[in-house]
Scaffold this motif. Structure first.
Motif, PDB file in Angstrom:
ATOM      1  N   TYR A 157       0.855  -1.188   0.000  1.00  0.00           N
ATOM      2  CA  TYR A 157       0.000   0.000   0.000  1.00  0.00           C
ATOM      3  C   TYR A 157       0.895   1.243   0.000  1.00  0.00           C
ATOM      4  CZ  TYR A 157      -3.695  -3.239   1.378  1.00  0.00           C
ATOM      5  OH  TYR A 157      -4.584  -4.282   1.428  1.00  0.00           O
ATOM      6  N   HIS A 159      -0.471   4.800  -1.037  1.00  0.00           N
ATOM      7  CA  HIS A 159      -1.128   6.088  -0.761  1.00  0.00           C
ATOM      8  C   HIS A 159      -2.616   5.877  -0.522  1.00  0.00           C
ATOM      9  CE1 HIS A 159      -3.059   6.352  -4.742  1.00  0.00           C
ATOM     10  NE2 HIS A 159      -1.912   6.002  -5.276  1.00  0.00           N
ATOM     11  N   ASP A 160      -3.245   6.874   0.075  1.00  0.00           N
ATOM     12  CA  ASP A 160      -4.684   6.841   0.322  1.00  0.00           C
ATOM     13  C   ASP A 160      -5.446   7.239  -0.936  1.00  0.00           C
ATOM     14  OD1 ASP A 160      -4.320   6.169   2.995  1.00  0.00           O
ATOM     15  OD2 ASP A 160      -4.314   8.267   3.650  1.00  0.00           O
ATOM     16  N   ARG A 177     -12.289   6.766   3.078  1.00  0.00           N
ATOM     17  CA  ARG A 177     -10.879   6.784   2.657  1.00  0.00           C
ATOM     18  C   ARG A 177     -10.292   5.403   2.886  1.00  0.00           C
ATOM     19  NH1 ARG A 177      -6.545  11.442   4.198  1.00  0.00           N
ATOM     20  NH2 ARG A 177      -7.813  12.458   2.593  1.00  0.00           N
ATOM     21  N   ARG A 179      -6.636   2.764   1.686  1.00  0.00           N
ATOM     22  CA  ARG A 179      -5.247   2.793   1.211  1.00  0.00           C
ATOM     23  C   ARG A 179      -5.076   1.738   0.133  1.00  0.00           C
ATOM     24  NH1 ARG A 179      -1.327   5.824   2.835  1.00  0.00           N
ATOM     25  NH2 ARG A 179       0.862   5.221   2.733  1.00  0.00           N
TER      26      ARG A 179
END
Length: 259
Positions: A157, A159-160, A177, A179
């Motif tokens: 993972y 980034h969001d 949100r 990831r």
């Protein structure tokens, strides 16, 4: 073979075409096949990438869904009015098959899932354009793949993404949100008019969208097929895709029986 296995609908998985030595090959990564079998509960069939396929109607008649996977190559820039950079790896044979299949699936209301390269194909298929190099276009370096890293590190993972309120992904996950991993150089420049944004990265880059009018027609920029066993959103995505393929197969069976 169990009755459950017999009832699994066929789902077409579009191949890449490339050379290994002097051998001209069509292939798809096993991670997509595994996710389709174990999570979507469908039976994948490989669709070759060749311009010798003059019409995709026969393939569309025979399957109940389509998966457009990631790949090492990029969509040819001429497909969206751009210029292909020197040294860019392209696969015009896949472009030919994938774009025709995607447009045909949209007309029929057939479910499809587009991942990474497939995500980029989806935007081009419906009239959008791409950045040939998102880093050069000002987007964050954390989208890019480092080929010097080992495979598990590359698929970590990175980034969001922010999910669109009221969207399909938000409904599947119950989250705002999440990831994701990130291994791509192309990205959306101008969004196709018929696509609706499902998620964006913090730098504003579109990370997911849907085609309205289909029961399930989603494109995602990341690689959920790698994380179906460990990530809830990835699993939910493949499960929802499989359920939509079964609904489509049942609807087609009714139409066929009436005919």
């Amino acid at each position: 073979m169990s009755a459950g296995e017999i009832c699994r609908p066929l789902v077409g998985l579009v191949c890449d075409r490339f050379f290994v030595g002097e051998h001209d090959l069509h292939s798809a990564k096993h991670s997509y096949i595994r996710a389709l079998i174990s999570c979507s509960r469908v039976s994948p069939v490989l669709i070759p990438a060749t311009q010798e396929i003059e019409t995709t109607e026969g393939y569309l008649d025979g399957v109940s869904g389509l998966l457009f996977p990631g790949g090492a190559s990029n969509v040819e820039a001429r497909r969206y009015g751009g210029l292909t950079e020197i040294g860019m790896l392209v696969d015009p044979e896949r472009d030919h098959v994938a774009l025709e299949l995607m447009r045909g699936a949209a007309v029929r209301g057939m479910p499809f899932l587009a991942i990474c390269r497939g995500f980029q194909e989806m935007n081009v298929a419906f009239g959008g354009t791409l950045h040939t190099d998102i880093h050069a276009a000002g987007h964050a370096a954390d989208h890019l793949e480092d080929p010097n890293e080992d495979l598990p590190t590359r698929y970590r993972y990175k980034h969001d993404i922010d999910l669109t309120a009221g969207g399909r992904l938000s409904a599947l996950t119950g989250e705002q949100r999440v990831r994701v991993n990130s291994l791509h150089r192309q990205g959306v420049a101008e969004l196709a008019p018929s696509l609706a944004v499902e998620a964006r990265a913090p730098d504003g880059l579109i990370e997911a969208y849907r085609l309205d009018g289909n029961d399930f027609a989603l494109g995602v920029q990341w690689h959920p097929e790698v994380t179906v066993e460990s990530d809830g959103m990835s699993r939910s995505l493949f499960e929802a895709f499989g359920a939509s393929c079964r609904r489509y197969a049942a609807q087609q069976a009714v139409v066929h029986n009436k005919g």
